[in-house]
Design an enzyme around this catalytic site. Sequence first.
Site, short mmCIF file in Angstrom:
data_model
loop_
_atom_site.label_atom_id
_atom_site.label_comp_id
_atom_site.label_asym_id
_atom_site.label_seq_id
_atom_site.Cartn_x
_atom_site.Cartn_y
_atom_site.Cartn_z
N THR A 160 0.77 -1.24 0.00
CA THR A 160 0.00 0.00 0.00
C THR A 160 0.81 1.30 0.00
O THR A 160 1.89 1.34 0.56
CB THR A 160 -0.80 -0.01 1.33
OG1 THR A 160 -1.31 -1.30 1.55
CG2 THR A 160 -1.90 1.00 1.33
N GLY A 189 -8.53 -6.05 1.37
CA GLY A 189 -7.55 -5.87 2.43
C GLY A 189 -8.01 -4.84 3.45
O GLY A 189 -9.19 -4.49 3.53
N ASP A 190 -7.07 -4.34 4.22
CA ASP A 190 -7.39 -3.39 5.29
C ASP A 190 -7.63 -1.96 4.79
O ASP A 190 -8.32 -1.18 5.46
CB ASP A 190 -6.23 -3.34 6.29
CG ASP A 190 -4.93 -2.92 5.61
OD1 ASP A 190 -4.44 -3.69 4.73
OD2 ASP A 190 -4.40 -1.83 5.91
N THR A 209 -0.05 -0.11 6.72
CA THR A 209 0.40 -0.85 5.55
C THR A 209 0.93 -2.19 6.02
O THR A 209 1.43 -2.30 7.14
CB THR A 209 1.51 -0.06 4.79
OG1 THR A 209 2.15 -0.94 3.84
CG2 THR A 209 2.58 0.49 5.71
N GLY A 210 0.80 -3.22 5.18
CA GLY A 210 1.25 -4.55 5.58
C GLY A 210 0.19 -5.59 5.26
O GLY A 210 -0.66 -5.37 4.40
N GLY A 212 -2.99 -7.16 5.19
CA GLY A 212 -4.32 -6.61 5.48
C GLY A 212 -5.13 -7.44 6.46
O GLY A 212 -5.81 -6.88 7.32
N1 GLY Z 1 -2.32 -3.62 3.14
C1 GLY Z 1 -2.94 -3.81 1.91
C2 GLY Z 1 -3.62 -5.07 1.73
O1 GLY Z 1 -3.45 -6.00 2.51
O2 GLY Z 1 -4.37 -5.18 0.78
#
Ligand code: GLY
Length: 276
Positions: A160, A189-190, A209-210, A212
């Site tokens: 991200t 994702g998150d 970020t990471g 999700g």
């Molecule tokens: N952090 C973005 C995702 O997992 O999609």
Amino acid sequence: MDVLIAHGGASHREDLKKIVEKYAFNAIEEENALNAVIKAVMLMEDDPEFNAGTGSNMRLDGSIQMDAAVMVPNDFGAVINIEYVKNPVLVARDVMLRSPHMILAGDGVLKFARKLGYEYYDPSTEEAIKRRERVLQKLKNGEIPSYYHPQFLAEFLGDTVGAVARINGEFAAAVSTGGTSLTLRGRVGDSPIIGAGIYCGKKGAVVATGIGEEIMRRMLSFRIYHRIGEKCLEEICREEIEKFGDVPVGVIAISDEDACAISNRSMPYAIVKTQR
Ligand code: GLY
């Protein structure tokens, strides 16, 4: 003092820091916090080095589905699994400002975007095609146990992109992603989930970020936001990130007093300040 923090993704190359810094300096010139975070994210969406907009990861089936969100105190807009637009973050802004909804997904968000004049755009790149081929090859060889494998993000994701800002005392946050390349079509994702990948309120703004799934499980952005004022922001972020153990994760956060960027992996980021 106005402050903007931008990041180019947990597990992404540190040498992209200079580029992130250039985009952050450009973005902080905007007249308000919302426009500034959107500008920072747009610049990274347009740069194929980052996993958002042009250059986004492909799903296992070869499609590109992108998630993005923007937030200001008391308002939120997000797009989920949007395809064939250049800047998902702009559509997320328009969901917030020009629709009665907070989140639009799939074919509905694409219809909404086209109605507003967003033209067809294919964000795929040669590099994204090669990344997917490498993932498929590794899967065939049984080499990737799961995408929680520590090497996975570093090799395939460059997660991200995001930005938070405090300009004229007002906060805003924005985030955008192509997701991981080891996912099924339709995975979310998150990033577009309020409180997970993004949160903004009167006390500050946070973007994550990471991986999700892990970020959502822990409602990371809201958890950090909720603790603002308890102690120094950097300490709060560090404590919350430590809880992830070996799972790749990073955050950028800003409050009235502090601004910080922390990750348990390499993460190109910039904190820029200006006095108007
Ligand atoms: N952090 C973005 C995702 O997992 O999609």
